[in-house]
Scaffold this motif. Structure first.
Motif, PDB file in Angstrom:
ATOM      1  N   LEU A  42     -17.753  -0.204  -2.075  1.00 18.19           N
ATOM      2  CA  LEU A  42     -16.326  -0.515  -2.009  1.00 18.19           C
ATOM      3  C   LEU A  42     -15.449   0.725  -2.133  1.00 18.19           C
ATOM      4  O   LEU A  42     -14.413   0.834  -1.466  1.00 18.19           O
ATOM      5  N   ASP A  43     -15.832   1.677  -3.005  1.00 17.26           N
ATOM      6  CA  ASP A  43     -15.004   2.865  -3.172  1.00 17.26           C
ATOM      7  C   ASP A  43     -14.992   3.722  -1.914  1.00 17.26           C
ATOM      8  O   ASP A  43     -13.958   4.292  -1.547  1.00 17.26           O
ATOM      9  N   LEU A 100     -10.118   3.480  -7.558  1.00 16.23           N
ATOM     10  CA  LEU A 100     -11.321   4.018  -6.929  1.00 16.23           C
ATOM     11  C   LEU A 100     -12.466   4.142  -7.940  1.00 16.23           C
ATOM     12  O   LEU A 100     -13.620   3.832  -7.624  1.00 16.23           O
ATOM     13  N   LEU A 154     -12.757   2.034   0.638  1.00 10.36           N
ATOM     14  CA  LEU A 154     -11.346   2.217   0.311  1.00 10.36           C
ATOM     15  C   LEU A 154     -10.863   3.614   0.669  1.00 10.36           C
ATOM     16  O   LEU A 154      -9.779   3.765   1.244  1.00 10.36           O
ATOM     17  N   VAL A 170       0.837  -1.205   0.000  1.00  9.04           N
ATOM     18  CA  VAL A 170       0.000   0.000   0.000  1.00  9.04           C
ATOM     19  C   VAL A 170       0.868   1.249   0.000  1.00  9.04           C
ATOM     20  O   VAL A 170       0.601   2.223  -0.720  1.00  9.04           O
ATOM     21  N   LEU A 205     -14.004   0.770  -8.745  1.00  8.91           N
ATOM     22  CA  LEU A 205     -14.803   0.179  -7.664  1.00  8.91           C
ATOM     23  C   LEU A 205     -16.176   0.829  -7.535  1.00  8.91           C
ATOM     24  O   LEU A 205     -16.999   0.376  -6.735  1.00  8.91           O
TER      25      LEU A 205
END
Length: 532
Positions: A365-366, A356, A369, A315, A359
């Motif tokens: 999900l976005d 992003l 995140l 990450v 998703l």
């Protein structure tokens, strides 16, 4: 019907924010209590630290809510929902988020310039007998006034920095003064607050470069490397104790016949006795660590820590690459320093921004995140502060250690986190500029073919103003171009600091299982909380 939809959508967004708020408060209480010194703890400083840390985390949680609300105004096909079809309704929602930002930023100003300095100096001026409370408050207020003066100066500068073209040269002095007051009154003093917050964000940028960049490298590598074996450390410590005791006996044997020791031998004896005291304390801590169930659980979770460490380092590398591409995009496609390196949309493929956007079809999900990214910056900042301690240039002021962190150090920690959170919004914008500007909004474009219907596009700078709503965070970040310019160069410094920190962390060996618990300047009394 539209009003009910508006209420339900707004309720959903703010319900998520309320849930996050409760989780944040619980986390802050546990975190401060974990690091707080039991012998030097004080109610006022503890409450201040918990509240300041909570404000920092709540402010960071507002960015995902901002993106969520502007995105939820539209359907996936690019049309506005019934309750958001009216410009006035959309404006009310945007203003709600904007006022949320200004409220939290005002509280941060209050904390940084008044509340935390007062509590810090109040504790510093505490009398050993705790008798003269009036004098303690008076001295604390005296030192705090300096911070208040700085805040007032920043507010005044921000209030009178014109955001529009001033009157021409032929205008009278009175017209120029009247123009400044009209500027201040028409904006209700909001530019003053924005300028003050932007000034603090510059300090936060330095903290991000120092602590967050290092935390992004040291946290995952510590998880991957793990700690040294407590059994081996105890054996090594016992051998060191035997060696030091032998050296002490050797020095003391020189004066058995009644001759005094030389000044050099006395100095060496004093150093050896101090070293022996530290080694014995270290032995007690290692013995407790060996019996501690947390150590055994940590050993059992070793594979999970390695996987988590690998995930964190991936990450961190993704963030660094995304930040590098974003800065290159600004360098190549912006108008330069005079515009604050501002660009509308993305011209180079940014992996995080694309992730992003990809998703978006799978709700939520976005949003998950972007929330994880925000919390990741906060967690790595905490890790950086804990590992480095609190420094003033080359002077180390305080250490951050479990169960023995002084109240002043906790106040400093929370103030640094408040400043870091201010800069986090710009960092996330740099990582995913298009997504932070528009979220998951789409708009309709009429096809050039008469027979074909309108097509759907993701919102960008080419979209009509009435079709895409920009987040309040983006507008706030770019209120003053000269701050944006400094932030741009700060991103380059952040990339360099991360790479240096990564190299240093790779070269360092495994840390001790009692890392930071035993120092030469600790007193024997500070071990009581571990022994009992």
């Amino acid at each position: 019907m539209a009003e009910q939809s508006l209420f339900s959508e707004s309720l959903l967004g703010w319900s998520i924010f309320t849930f996050i708020l409760l989780v944040i408060l619980a986390f802050c209480w546990v975190y401060i209590r974990k690091f707080q010194s039991r012998q030097e703890s004080e109610v006022v400083s503890t409450i201040t630290a918990i509240c300041a840390l909570a404000i920092a985390l709540i402010t960071s949680a507002l960015l995902p809510v901002d993106i969520f609300l502007v995105s939820f105004m539209k359907y996936p096909n690019g049309t506005y929902k019934e309750w958001a079809a009216n410009n006035e309704t959309r404006g009310q929602i945007e203003d709600t988020v904007l006022y949320g930002y200004y409220t939290l930023y005002s509280i941060i100003l209050l904390c940084v310039f008044l509340w935390i300095p007062f509590v810090y100096f109040y504790y510093e001026e505490r009398d050993d007998n705790n008798v003269n409370k009036c004098s303690q408050v008076k001295n604390a207020l005296k030192y705090t006034i300096g911070f208040v003066i700085v805040c007032v100066v920043l507010l005044l500068i921000g209030a009178f920095v014109p955001l529009e073209a001033p009157p021409g040269q032929n205008s009278t002095q009175w017209e120029k003064v009247q123009y400044l007051f009209e500027e201040l009154g028409s904006s209700h003093g909001l530019p003053a607050l924005a300028f003050s917050i932007s000034s603090l964000t510059l300090i936060g940028m330095l903290a991000v470069i120092t602590y967050t960049a290092y935390g992004m490298s040291v946290l995952p590598l510590n998880l991957i490397k793990g700690t040294r074996s407590v059994v081996y450390e105890r054996l090594e410590n016992t051998e060191d104790i035997d060696d030091v005791e032998h050296q002490i006996e050797k020095l003391k044997s020189k004066c058995k016949d009644g001759r005094p020791l030389s000044s050099r031998d006395r100095h060496n004896l004093q150093e050896l006795e101090g070293k022996l005291q530290v080694l014995k304390r270290r032995g007690r801590h290692l013995e407790i660590a060996e019996r501690n169930c947390c150590t055994k659980v940590g050993s059992a979770l070793r594979p999970f820590k390695i996987v988590l460490g690998i995930f964190f380092i991936l990450v961190a590398l993704l963030f660094t690459v995304a930040l590098l591409i974003s800065n290159l995009d600004k360098a190549l496609h912006s108008a330069g320093i005079s515009s604050g390196f501002i660009i509308f949309g993305t011209n180079l493929t940014n992996p995080l921004n694309e992730l992003l956007l990809s998703l978006q079809p799978v709700f939520p999900l976005d949003y998950i995140l972007i929330t994880v990214i925000t919390m990741y910056f906060v967690v790595t900042s905490m890790a950086g502060i804990r590992n480095l301690g609190i420094w003033f240039f080359w002077i180390r002021l305080y250490k951050i250690r479990p169960k023995r962190t002084r109240p002043q150090a906790l106040l400093f920690l929370c103030m640094i986190l408040l400043l870091i959170v201010l800069h986090t919004s710009y960092m996330i914008y740099s990582l995913a500029p298009q997504y932070v500007m528009y979220g998951s909004q789409k708009y309709l474009v009429q096809s050039q073919m008469p027979s074909a219907g309108p097509t759907t596009r993701i919102c960008d700078a080419d979209a009509p103003d009435d079709q895409c709503t920009v987040t309040r965070s983006y507008l706030f970040l770019h209120k003053f171009w000269f701050f944006s310019t400094i932030y741009y160069f700060g991103n380059w410094a952040f990339i360099g600091a991360f790479l240096i920190g990564l190299a240093v962390s790779c070269c360092r060996g495994k840390k001790s299982v009692i890392e930071g618990e035993v120092e030469a300047d600790d007193s024997d009394l500070s071990d009581d909380e571990y022994v009992h």
